[in-house]
Design a protein around this motif. Structure first.
Motif, PDB file in Angstrom:
ATOM      1  N   SER A  22       0.845  -1.195   0.000  1.00  0.00           N
ATOM      2  CA  SER A  22       0.000   0.000   0.000  1.00  0.00           C
ATOM      3  C   SER A  22       0.879   1.243   0.000  1.00  0.00           C
ATOM      4  O   SER A  22       1.900   1.287   0.684  1.00  0.00           O
ATOM      5  CB  SER A  22      -0.894   0.020   1.230  1.00  0.00           C
ATOM      6  N   THR A  23       0.467   2.252  -0.772  1.00  0.00           N
ATOM      7  CA  THR A  23       1.245   3.475  -0.902  1.00  0.00           C
ATOM      8  C   THR A  23       0.335   4.685  -0.757  1.00  0.00           C
ATOM      9  O   THR A  23      -0.648   4.805  -1.485  1.00  0.00           O
ATOM     10  CB  THR A  23       1.940   3.528  -2.286  1.00  0.00           C
ATOM     11  N   VAL A  24       0.652   5.556   0.175  1.00  0.00           N
ATOM     12  CA  VAL A  24      -0.073   6.813   0.326  1.00  0.00           C
ATOM     13  C   VAL A  24       0.462   7.769  -0.734  1.00  0.00           C
ATOM     14  O   VAL A  24       1.677   7.912  -0.893  1.00  0.00           O
ATOM     15  CB  VAL A  24       0.120   7.402   1.740  1.00  0.00           C
ATOM     16  N   ILE A  25      -0.461   8.393  -1.489  1.00  0.00           N
ATOM     17  CA  ILE A  25      -0.040   9.335  -2.523  1.00  0.00           C
ATOM     18  C   ILE A  25      -0.588  10.717  -2.227  1.00  0.00           C
ATOM     19  O   ILE A  25      -1.592  10.864  -1.530  1.00  0.00           O
ATOM     20  CB  ILE A  25      -0.464   8.884  -3.938  1.00  0.00           C
ATOM     21  N   GLY A  26       0.074  11.699  -2.781  1.00  0.00           N
ATOM     22  CA  GLY A  26      -0.321  13.086  -2.621  1.00  0.00           C
ATOM     23  C   GLY A  26       0.896  13.960  -2.820  1.00  0.00           C
ATOM     24  O   GLY A  26       1.805  13.624  -3.575  1.00  0.00           O
TER      25      GLY A  26
END
Length: 112
Positions: A22-26
């Motif tokens: 899982s990868t948090v993007i922004g």
């Protein structure tokens, strides 16, 4: 071994390999986004059974255009969407869009 999933920035830029976890993007280093209208935790990318899923996690929405469709939809917060080859998602209504690629083509002009 799972397929290589990549994000191709619209308007140019380096192709981004999506990690299997899982990868948090922004706003930040992963997508190289500096625009302060984008949250640091704007959305979550997950690879589940070899498919990429996007879950908006911030009050600022994400946007989606399905492959071969011109209509853009605003994604609901906390609702996971599976992304297919050629789908395009964005972090702002008119910029920071990425096309989903399931590793079929070259990466930055180099064949794998």
């Amino acid at each position: 071994m799972s397929a290589i999933i990549q994000l191709v920035p619209e308007g140019g830029g380096e192709t981004i390999d999506v990690p299997d976890e899982s990868t948090v993007i922004g706003r930040g280093a992963f997508l190289k986004v500096t625009d302060k209208r984008v949250s640091r935790s704007h959305a979550l990318l997950e690879v589940i059974d070899g498919k990429l899923h996007l879950t908006p996690t911030h009050t600022n929405p994400c946007f989606l255009r399905r492959k071969n469709e011109s209509e853009q939809e605003v994604l609901q917060r906390d609702l996971r969407q599976m992304l297919e080859e050629g789908d395009v998602f964005g972090l702002l209504p008119d910029q920071l869009f990425y096309t989903v690629s399931y590793g079929k083509g070259p990466v930055n002009g180099v064949k794998r």
